[in-house]
Design a protein around this motif. Structure first.
Motif, PDB file in Angstrom:
ATOM      1  N   PHE A  93     -19.834  -3.910 -23.174  1.00 40.31           N
ATOM      2  CA  PHE A  93     -19.898  -2.465 -23.338  1.00 40.31           C
ATOM      3  C   PHE A  93     -19.042  -1.742 -22.304  1.00 40.31           C
ATOM      4  CE2 PHE A  93     -23.652  -4.150 -25.289  1.00 40.31           C
ATOM      5  CZ  PHE A  93     -23.864  -3.343 -26.395  1.00 40.31           C
ATOM      6  N   GLN A  94     -18.774  -0.471 -22.633  1.00 40.15           N
ATOM      7  CA  GLN A  94     -18.038   0.362 -21.688  1.00 40.15           C
ATOM      8  C   GLN A  94     -18.914   0.621 -20.468  1.00 40.15           C
ATOM      9  OE1 GLN A  94     -16.488   3.895 -23.438  1.00 40.15           O
ATOM     10  NE2 GLN A  94     -15.728   4.698 -21.509  1.00 40.15           N
ATOM     11  N   GLY A  95     -18.290   0.818 -19.323  1.00 39.68           N
ATOM     12  CA  GLY A  95     -19.074   1.042 -18.119  1.00 39.68           C
ATOM     13  C   GLY A  95     -19.769  -0.242 -17.752  1.00 39.68           C
ATOM     14  N   ALA A  96     -20.669  -0.171 -16.789  1.00 37.34           N
ATOM     15  CA  ALA A  96     -21.311  -1.395 -16.351  1.00 37.34           C
ATOM     16  C   ALA A  96     -22.658  -1.532 -17.020  1.00 37.34           C
ATOM     17  CB  ALA A  96     -21.476  -1.381 -14.845  1.00 37.34           C
ATOM     18  N   ALA A  97     -22.656  -1.991 -18.258  1.00 33.48           N
ATOM     19  CA  ALA A  97     -23.899  -2.094 -18.998  1.00 33.48           C
ATOM     20  C   ALA A  97     -24.606  -3.399 -18.675  1.00 33.48           C
ATOM     21  CB  ALA A  97     -23.629  -1.967 -20.493  1.00 33.48           C
ATOM     22  N   LEU A  98     -25.246  -3.430 -17.506  1.00 27.01           N
ATOM     23  CA  LEU A  98     -26.009  -4.613 -17.102  1.00 27.01           C
ATOM     24  C   LEU A  98     -27.460  -4.189 -16.912  1.00 27.01           C
ATOM     25  CD1 LEU A  98     -23.494  -5.916 -14.449  1.00 27.01           C
ATOM     26  CD2 LEU A  98     -23.942  -6.929 -16.686  1.00 27.01           C
ATOM     27  N   ARG A 141     -26.817 -11.700  -6.472  1.00 27.44           N
ATOM     28  CA  ARG A 141     -26.658 -10.259  -6.256  1.00 27.44           C
ATOM     29  C   ARG A 141     -27.196  -9.472  -7.425  1.00 27.44           C
ATOM     30  NH1 ARG A 141     -21.394  -8.504  -3.255  1.00 27.44           N
ATOM     31  NH2 ARG A 141     -20.978 -10.353  -1.986  1.00 27.44           N
ATOM     32  N   ARG A 142     -27.472  -8.199  -7.167  1.00 28.18           N
ATOM     33  CA  ARG A 142     -27.853  -7.299  -8.247  1.00 28.18           C
ATOM     34  C   ARG A 142     -26.667  -6.428  -8.620  1.00 28.18           C
ATOM     35  NH1 ARG A 142     -33.419  -7.473  -9.154  1.00 28.18           N
ATOM     36  NH2 ARG A 142     -34.313  -8.772  -7.536  1.00 28.18           N
ATOM     37  N   PRO A 143     -26.670  -5.911  -9.853  1.00 27.68           N
ATOM     38  CA  PRO A 143     -25.505  -5.153 -10.330  1.00 27.68           C
ATOM     39  C   PRO A 143     -25.022  -4.080  -9.355  1.00 27.68           C
ATOM     40  CG  PRO A 143     -26.987  -5.513 -12.140  1.00 27.68           C
ATOM     41  CD  PRO A 143     -27.662  -6.093 -10.929  1.00 27.68           C
ATOM     42  N   HIS A 144     -25.959  -3.355  -8.712  1.00 24.53           N
ATOM     43  CA  HIS A 144     -25.488  -2.264  -7.861  1.00 24.53           C
ATOM     44  C   HIS A 144     -24.841  -2.776  -6.577  1.00 24.53           C
ATOM     45  CE1 HIS A 144     -29.598  -2.752  -6.155  1.00 24.53           C
ATOM     46  NE2 HIS A 144     -28.979  -2.457  -5.037  1.00 24.53           N
ATOM     47  N   GLU A 145     -24.917  -4.081  -6.355  1.00 27.24           N
ATOM     48  CA  GLU A 145     -24.240  -4.642  -5.184  1.00 27.24           C
ATOM     49  C   GLU A 145     -22.861  -5.190  -5.529  1.00 27.24           C
ATOM     50  OE1 GLU A 145     -28.342  -6.105  -2.995  1.00 27.24           O
ATOM     51  OE2 GLU A 145     -27.332  -7.428  -4.400  1.00 27.24           O
ATOM     52  N   LEU A 146     -22.373  -4.858  -6.732  1.00 28.48           N
ATOM     53  CA  LEU A 146     -21.064  -5.355  -7.166  1.00 28.48           C
ATOM     54  C   LEU A 146     -20.108  -4.188  -7.363  1.00 28.48           C
ATOM     55  CD1 LEU A 146     -22.119  -7.847  -9.973  1.00 28.48           C
ATOM     56  CD2 LEU A 146     -21.599  -8.385  -7.597  1.00 28.48           C
ATOM     57  N   SER A 147     -18.822  -4.466  -7.277  1.00 25.67           N
ATOM     58  CA  SER A 147     -17.834  -3.441  -7.598  1.00 25.67           C
ATOM     59  C   SER A 147     -17.737  -3.298  -9.113  1.00 25.67           C
ATOM     60  CB  SER A 147     -16.486  -3.849  -7.038  1.00 25.67           C
ATOM     61  OG  SER A 147     -15.968  -4.914  -7.808  1.00 25.67           O
TER      62      SER A 147
ATOM     63  N   GLY B 193     -35.182   6.213 -15.697  1.00 23.57           N
ATOM     64  CA  GLY B 193     -34.652   5.035 -15.018  1.00 23.57           C
ATOM     65  C   GLY B 193     -34.223   3.936 -15.980  1.00 23.57           C
ATOM     66  N   VAL B 194     -34.351   4.187 -17.274  1.00 23.33           N
ATOM     67  CA  VAL B 194     -33.971   3.173 -18.262  1.00 23.33           C
ATOM     68  C   VAL B 194     -32.741   3.667 -19.007  1.00 23.33           C
ATOM     69  CG1 VAL B 194     -34.772   1.773 -20.190  1.00 23.33           C
ATOM     70  CG2 VAL B 194     -36.410   2.657 -18.533  1.00 23.33           C
ATOM     71  N   PRO B 195     -31.559   3.180 -18.632  1.00 24.23           N
ATOM     72  CA  PRO B 195     -30.350   3.691 -19.277  1.00 24.23           C
ATOM     73  C   PRO B 195     -30.330   3.357 -20.763  1.00 24.23           C
ATOM     74  CG  PRO B 195     -29.838   1.949 -17.672  1.00 24.23           C
ATOM     75  CD  PRO B 195     -31.310   2.121 -17.669  1.00 24.23           C
ATOM     76  N   ASP B 196     -29.690   4.246 -21.532  1.00 19.60           N
ATOM     77  CA  ASP B 196     -29.670   4.083 -22.991  1.00 19.60           C
ATOM     78  C   ASP B 196     -29.032   2.771 -23.431  1.00 19.60           C
ATOM     79  OD1 ASP B 196     -30.988   6.318 -23.717  1.00 19.60           O
ATOM     80  OD2 ASP B 196     -29.182   7.569 -23.875  1.00 19.60           O
ATOM     81  N   TYR B 197     -28.031   2.324 -22.660  1.00 18.69           N
ATOM     82  CA  TYR B 197     -27.301   1.151 -23.132  1.00 18.69           C
ATOM     83  C   TYR B 197     -28.175  -0.099 -23.187  1.00 18.69           C
ATOM     84  CZ  TYR B 197     -26.768  -0.047 -18.175  1.00 18.69           C
ATOM     85  OH  TYR B 197     -27.009  -0.351 -16.874  1.00 18.69           O
ATOM     86  N   VAL B 198     -29.257  -0.141 -22.406  1.00 20.95           N
ATOM     87  CA  VAL B 198     -30.047  -1.375 -22.420  1.00 20.95           C
ATOM     88  C   VAL B 198     -30.634  -1.643 -23.805  1.00 20.95           C
ATOM     89  CG1 VAL B 198     -30.640  -1.251 -19.970  1.00 20.95           C
ATOM     90  CG2 VAL B 198     -32.248  -0.403 -21.650  1.00 20.95           C
ATOM     91  N   PHE B 199     -30.861  -0.587 -24.567  1.00 19.23           N
ATOM     92  CA  PHE B 199     -31.442  -0.807 -25.888  1.00 19.23           C
ATOM     93  C   PHE B 199     -30.420  -1.474 -26.813  1.00 19.23           C
ATOM     94  CE2 PHE B 199     -33.847   2.564 -23.947  1.00 19.23           C
ATOM     95  CZ  PHE B 199     -35.144   2.138 -24.161  1.00 19.23           C
ATOM     96  N   GLU B 200     -29.173  -0.985 -26.733  1.00 19.59           N
ATOM     97  CA  GLU B 200     -28.128  -1.599 -27.549  1.00 19.59           C
ATOM     98  C   GLU B 200     -27.870  -3.025 -27.094  1.00 19.59           C
ATOM     99  OE1 GLU B 200     -24.759   1.045 -27.472  1.00 19.59           O
ATOM    100  OE2 GLU B 200     -25.211   1.409 -29.584  1.00 19.59           O
ATOM    101  N   LEU B 201     -27.866  -3.180 -25.765  1.00 21.54           N
ATOM    102  CA  LEU B 201     -27.650  -4.496 -25.189  1.00 21.54           C
ATOM    103  C   LEU B 201     -28.697  -5.464 -25.723  1.00 21.54           C
ATOM    104  CD1 LEU B 201     -25.843  -5.716 -23.217  1.00 21.54           C
ATOM    105  CD2 LEU B 201     -27.276  -4.949 -21.355  1.00 21.54           C
ATOM    106  N   CYS B 202     -29.939  -5.025 -25.715  1.00 22.37           N
ATOM    107  CA  CYS B 202     -31.022  -5.881 -26.174  1.00 22.37           C
ATOM    108  C   CYS B 202     -30.871  -6.199 -27.652  1.00 22.37           C
ATOM    109  CB  CYS B 202     -32.370  -5.226 -25.903  1.00 22.37           C
ATOM    110  SG  CYS B 202     -32.830  -5.326 -24.175  1.00 22.37           S
ATOM    111  N   SER B 203     -30.441  -5.208 -28.446  1.00 23.56           N
ATOM    112  CA  SER B 203     -30.332  -5.544 -29.863  1.00 23.56           C
ATOM    113  C   SER B 203     -29.140  -6.461 -30.100  1.00 23.56           C
ATOM    114  CB  SER B 203     -30.286  -4.293 -30.742  1.00 23.56           C
ATOM    115  OG  SER B 203     -29.206  -3.492 -30.387  1.00 23.56           O
TER     116      SER B 203
END
Ligand SMILES: Nc1ncnc2c1ncn2[C@@H]1O[C@H](COP(=O)(O)OP(=O)(O)OP(=O)(O)O)[C@@H](O)[C@H]1O
Ligand SMILES: [Mg+2]
Lengths: 366, 302
Positions: A93-98, A141-147, B193-203
């Motif tokens: 995904f766009q951005g850091a979708a982790l 590491r956790r996502p916020h600890e990464l560039s 605190g739950v970003p929207d993308y996590v739902f798409e990610l999960c699906s």
């Protein structure tokens, strides 16, 4: 080689096939009916301006959006009615979708834990993928600890680890700065080549597209405008829009006059471009484009075709110099020349002659 | 940018001088601390101190005795207290099970403009006095109440359910109903605190609804959920109105015990019970903070 293998060689099944897929949101058309096939193992880029329908196309392949019409096939199987997770694709995904609360390793492994594989196998595969994307040692590491770049690598590892035959990437590098973006492009390409699976990559950045793509599909206004290799899109674009979007071209619109050897595009009074043997009849509107590096600017004509111009702006960029000039009727043209090859240093307001070879002119009928 | 008039600039300078690092106004920043000390820390300290004072006929006198704690822990009161802990836990669990999914639904399925209106709807009941709200439950839950009428009318049951009110169950029902809005509201904020993308990610990854809920949504929304849970739990122990109005004879929670002790002029006992409750809350807060950084309530993951 067995018979089956050779048959597969001659008619390979495309990794992704879209047949008239379309998407409307109420009265808004995000994508008009569009068909294309993406060869297995290729790096395919959906390029185009913002709002053109690239994301919509990608998400319909992923199964995150239901098309309003048409079919999607993955490796020959119709998946139009299957949800995202039942398709042989995975998404970056766009951005850091982790998942922000999980470690890097947990993020990569999450998709595998859903498949109920043995623990040590999940772990070893996750670590192997992290190594492939250059993040060995980052697993705790956790996502916020990464560039930003590292976060995108984690996303890539998460997609790769599922071993799907298609990876879909939506503007994976958009959040990165220019230098990092360039490095990541090379790396994406290398990874795609070494893994050998199909990548479908959405971007609005042409340099990024040219760097990674085996083939580019230009999408604008909900339409697939043109597709082809980066060379084709750059050197011999068919559509006017392609020439306007890719590269640094001067576009001139006019009407065809004459035919045979005499055919020419009349742009304005006193400004005509010869188009010997143009495949269109008299009176038809048409456009031509010329790449900025195919123009030559000099005190007098140095190529077969020429026009007097006035220099408007000169941008010295080191290796090359870009000059904006004005044609006799006031139309702008862009010239790029290696700085060392310029006969003199032009300044704005100078009068000069713009010339080009007839072969440099590309005709666009649409 | 707006040009500020001479008056505005003058005020700005004055204000800056007042609150400068060495200006007299810097003391302003201590006001919240003073407020907290006077209205929270001092009463808390007094609670502890008074709980070990000796009881007199009408008040208490300085001294040190654990008699009040003995009165609490070694009598029937501890049973009432533990019962109310039990129903508090049940309340928390039910409020979470009912309220949090509503919050998730509001966040996920309603258009942004409608979300805040929907949450407001859930908060509206808070505007009505608690007594009235609870009292109004009698004609709903009673033997001849709406629910029993409807159930009998539809042929699902023959005799009215008599455990809906004036029983421990009635207390839990009452508490769930009065605290549900709070869970919805906190849950709604927690979903920030739950970003929207996590739902798409999960699906895309194929994480089912339950798994996504347990492994992703709840951990991400945990601080907000914990805050709501703690608030509901503590209030279900402390608010004596619910057992009073819906619990039937003999129903008591920690709040009832305190009120009864005060009416009996046994102030050290009242203080001891309060001190036990405070201690319990501190322990819960510490556990919560260890499990997930509570400061994340105000600042979710970036
Ligand atoms: N959920 C939606 N509702 C209504 N219109 C939408 C929706 N999603 C997309 N669109 C519209 O569909 C068109 C194509 O959108 P899409 O996201 O595919 O563009 P894009 O090419 O990915 O653009 P960008 O480069 O900005 O991401 C746009 O005009 C957009 O406004
Ligand atoms: Mg997009």
């Amino acid at each position: 080689m067995t018979v089956q293998e050779s048959a597969a060689r001659t008619r390979p099944v495309p990794a992704v096939e879209a047949e008239g897929i379309a998407k409307n949101y109420g009265s808004v058309t995000a994508l008009k009916p569009t068909s294309f096939a993406i060869p297995a193992g290729s790096y395919f880029v959906l390029l185009g301006p913002s709002g053109g329908g690239k994301t919509t196309t990608l998400r319909m392949i992923a199964g995150l959006i239901r098309p309003t019409g048409g079919r999607v096939r993955i490796n020959g199987a119709d998946v139009t009615d299957l949800p995202a997770d039942r398709r042989d694709t995975s998404m970056v995904f766009q951005g850091a979708a982790l998942f922000p609360h999980m470690t890097v390793e947990q993020n990569v492994a999450y998709g595998l834990t859903l498949r109920r594989l043995p623990r040590d196998r999940i772990r070893s595969e996750a670590l192997e993928m992290l190594k492939l994307v250059g993040l060995a040692g980052f697993e705790r590491r956790r996502p916020h600890e990464l560039s930003g770049g590292q976060q995108q690598r984690v996303q890539l590892a998460r997609a790769l680890v599922l071993k799907t035959s298609v990876i879909l990437l939506d503007e994976p590098l958009a959040a990165l700065d220019a230098q990092l973006r360039r490095d990541m492009c090379f790396e994406l390409k290398h990874i795609q080549e070494s893994v050998g699976i199909t990548f479908v990559h959405v971007t609005h950045n042409q340099e990024e597209a040219m760097t990674v793509a085996d083939e580019i599909a230009l999408i604008a206004d909900g339409e697939l405008v043109e597709r082809g290799t980066p060379e084709h899109m750059y050197e011999t674009p068919e559509r006017r829009f392609t020439a306007g979007f890719i590269g640094e071209n001067t576009l001139l619109d006019g009407i065809i006059h004459g035919h045979g050897q005499e055919a020419r595009l009349v742009i304005a009074e006193g400004l005509e471009i010869p188009l010997p043997n143009a495949p269109v009849g008299e009176g038809r509107p048409a456009s031509v484009s010329i790449k900025s590096e195919d123009f030559r600017l000099a005190p007098e004509a140095v190529d077969a075709v020429s026009a007097p111009v006035e220099v408007v702006d000169v941008f010295y960029l080191g290796f090359s110099t870009v000059m904006h000039v004005r044609l006799p009727d006031g139309r702008p043209a862009t010239v790029r020349s290696t700085t060392g090859a310029l006969p003199t240093r032009f300044r704005s307001g100078d009068r000069a002659v713009l010339s080009w070879r007839p072969e440099a002119v590309r005709l666009h009928l649409a | 940018m707006k040009a500020s008039g001479p008056g505005g600039a003058g005020r700005g300078i004055l204000w800056r001088r007042l609150v400068a690092d060495d200006g007299p106004g810097r003391l302003l920043f201590y006001l919240p601390a003073v407020f907290m000390t006077v209205f929270f820390l001092v009463p808390l300290g007094l609670t502890l101190v008074w709980s070990v004072f000796e009881r007199t006929m009408f008040w208490m006198k300085p001294g040190f005795t654990l008699a009040a704690y003995g009165d609490f822990f070694l009598s029937g009161r501890i049973d009432s207290f533990l019962n109310s802990v039990q129903s508090g836990l049940a309340t928390v669990a039910l409020a979470f099970a009912l309220g949090f999914p509503i919050a998730v639904f509001v966040r996920r399925s309603l258009p942004p403009a409608a979300q805040h209106k929907a949450v407001l709807l859930f908060i509206l009941p808070f505007m009505i006095s608690e007594v009235i709200r609870l009292f109004a439950l009698r004609p709903v839950l009673g033997r001849n109440g709406i629910i029993n009428d409807a159930l009998i009318g539809s042929g699902l049951i023959d005799a009215p359910l008599d455990w809906l009110i004036f029983t421990p169950t009635g207390v839990v029902i009452g508490e769930v109903l009065s605290f549900l809005p709070f869970m919805v509201f906190c849950g709604f904020l927690a979903m920030e605190g739950v970003p929207d993308y996590v739902f798409e990610l999960c699906s895309d990854l194929g994480s089912g609804v339950v798994r996504t809920f347990v492994r992703v949504i709840v951990p991400l929304a945990a601080p907000g959920i914990f805050a709501a849970t703690l608030f509901i739990f503590v209030n279900s122990l402390g608010l004596f109105l619910v057992p009073d109005l819906l619990g039937g004879p003999g129903a008591a929670n920690a709040g009832t015990l305190v009120v009864n002790a005060i009416s009996a002029l046994d102030f050290p006992l009242a203080m001891a019970i309060a001190a036990v409750m405070v201690a319990m809350m501190i322990v819960l807060l510490l556990i919560g903070h260890r499990l997930f950084d509570i400061t994340r309530i105000l600042q979710p993951y970036r």
